[in-house]
Design a protein around this motif. Structure first.
Motif, mmCIF file in Angstrom:
data_model
loop_
_atom_site.group_PDB
_atom_site.id
_atom_site.type_symbol
_atom_site.label_atom_id
_atom_site.label_comp_id
_atom_site.label_asym_id
_atom_site.label_seq_id
_atom_site.Cartn_x
_atom_site.Cartn_y
_atom_site.Cartn_z
ATOM 1 N N VAL A 161 2.066 6.024 -6.900
ATOM 2 C CA VAL A 161 0.803 7.419 -7.611
ATOM 3 C C VAL A 161 1.374 8.860 -7.783
ATOM 4 C CG1 VAL A 161 -1.334 8.705 -7.345
ATOM 5 C CG2 VAL A 161 -0.669 5.643 -7.589
ATOM 6 N N THR A 162 1.765 8.540 -6.475
ATOM 7 C CA THR A 162 2.395 10.556 -6.187
ATOM 8 C C THR A 162 4.050 10.886 -7.223
ATOM 9 O OG1 THR A 162 2.367 10.395 -4.070
ATOM 10 C CG2 THR A 162 3.480 11.824 -3.879
ATOM 11 N N MET A 171 0.930 -1.114 -0.155
ATOM 12 C CA MET A 171 -0.110 0.045 0.250
ATOM 13 C C MET A 171 1.063 1.827 -0.073
ATOM 14 S SD MET A 171 -2.749 -0.807 2.500
ATOM 15 C CE MET A 171 -2.067 -1.844 3.729
ATOM 16 N N ARG A 213 1.348 3.854 -2.957
ATOM 17 C CA ARG A 213 1.208 5.359 -2.887
ATOM 18 C C ARG A 213 2.425 5.683 -2.891
ATOM 19 N NH1 ARG A 213 -3.033 8.988 0.534
ATOM 20 N NH2 ARG A 213 -1.337 11.066 0.781
#
Length: 281
Positions: free
Chosen positions: A174-175, A167, A171
């Motif tokens: 994506v960032t 997870m 993240r």
């Protein structure tokens, strides 16, 4: 009083790329190496300590030959796994953000590998000579019962850690992808003008020998002028000073999308080296 040093190169967002195939190719052997670490560590170290803790004091006695071999395998595999994990640290790119992605990816490979290796070792753990009591008749404590279920707890904890890292890494991807998209859009559609430095504050942070500054810059934008506050990392000889010029790339449609770069032709830059020289000790 003393500066902070960060291990990494200043990131050029216009050259930033999503983590490539190299990071994933490194992840496969790294995970396998950590799986060997989990398997050999479980059977070569934890199994013996578990038996000694429960009721078999001579677990490393004359019949400990296979355990010694597993300890040697554990030592070799953890060296290889650590080296591959260090390589993954740089697999995300030579930048602070890229190294952050590489660190998360290497942590995921370690936790996932240990979960797989220790899970595969579950059937091979040596059963204690007596369950629920120490020889001859001393009952087990709560801690002893925790140790007894260690073959299941080790892969379970590593597996939960791997899920958390998935997870976190997702993240981070994506960032980073969003930041790369913004940087690419700024490089393609942004306008580049010359700005004037109104104020400079050294953040007391050094990135691979380059100081980081918070600068207040005024530059022409559209029909008027804009003033922004941003951070920039420069070589010491190109450090901004009040009144020096810098290159400003901005997006007219997004006021918050601004990039500040030093102006190599500005002789006023680097004129205040004494304010941010790194400590000698």
């Amino acid at each position: 009083m003393f500066g902070t040093f960060e291990f990494g190169l200043p990131e050029d967002s216009r050259r930033a790329r999503r983590p490539g195939l190299r990071l994933w190719l490194l992840g496969v052997p790294t995970t396998l190496a950590w799986a060997v670490v989990g398997w050999s560590g479980a059977l070569g170290l934890l199994d013996g300590f578990r038996l000694m803790s429960l009721n078999r004091v001579d677990a490393w006695g004359a019949d400990a030959g296979p355990a010694v071999s597993l300890v040697l395998l554990f030592s070799i595999s953890i060296t290889v796994a650590s080296s591959l994990g260090f390589a993954m640290l740089w697999g995300g790119g030579m930048s602070l953000r890229g190294m952050g992605v590489g660190f998360r990816a290497s942590s995921l490979a370690a936790s996932l590998g240990i979960a797989l290796g220790s899970g595969a070792a579950i059937p091979s753990w040596t059963p204690p000579e007596a369950v629920g009591k120490r020889l001859p008749s001393e009952p087990w404590t709560d801690v002893d019962w925790v140790v007894y279920y260690e073959p299941y707890l080790v892969p379970a904890v590593a597996g939960v850690t791997a899920l958390v890292m998935i997870m976190v890494l997702g993240r981070a991807f994506v960032t980073k992808a969003e930041a790369d998209d913004r940087a690419q859009a700024l490089a393609q559609t942004g306008r580049q003008v010359m700005g004037t430095v109104l104020g400079v504050e050294f953040t007391n942070v050094w990135v691979m020998g380059n100081p980081r500054f918070t600068v207040q810059v005024r530059f022409p934008a559209g029909e008027g002028e804009r003033t922004v506050v941003a951070t920039m990392i420069t070589p010491p000889l190109q450090a901004p000073a009040r009144g020096s010029t810098v290159k400003v790339t901005y997006d007219p449609r997004d006021p918050d999308s601004v990039r500040i770069d030093p102006d190599p032709a500005d002789r006023a830059a680097g004129g205040n080296l004494g304010a941010f020289l790194p400590p000698l000790f």
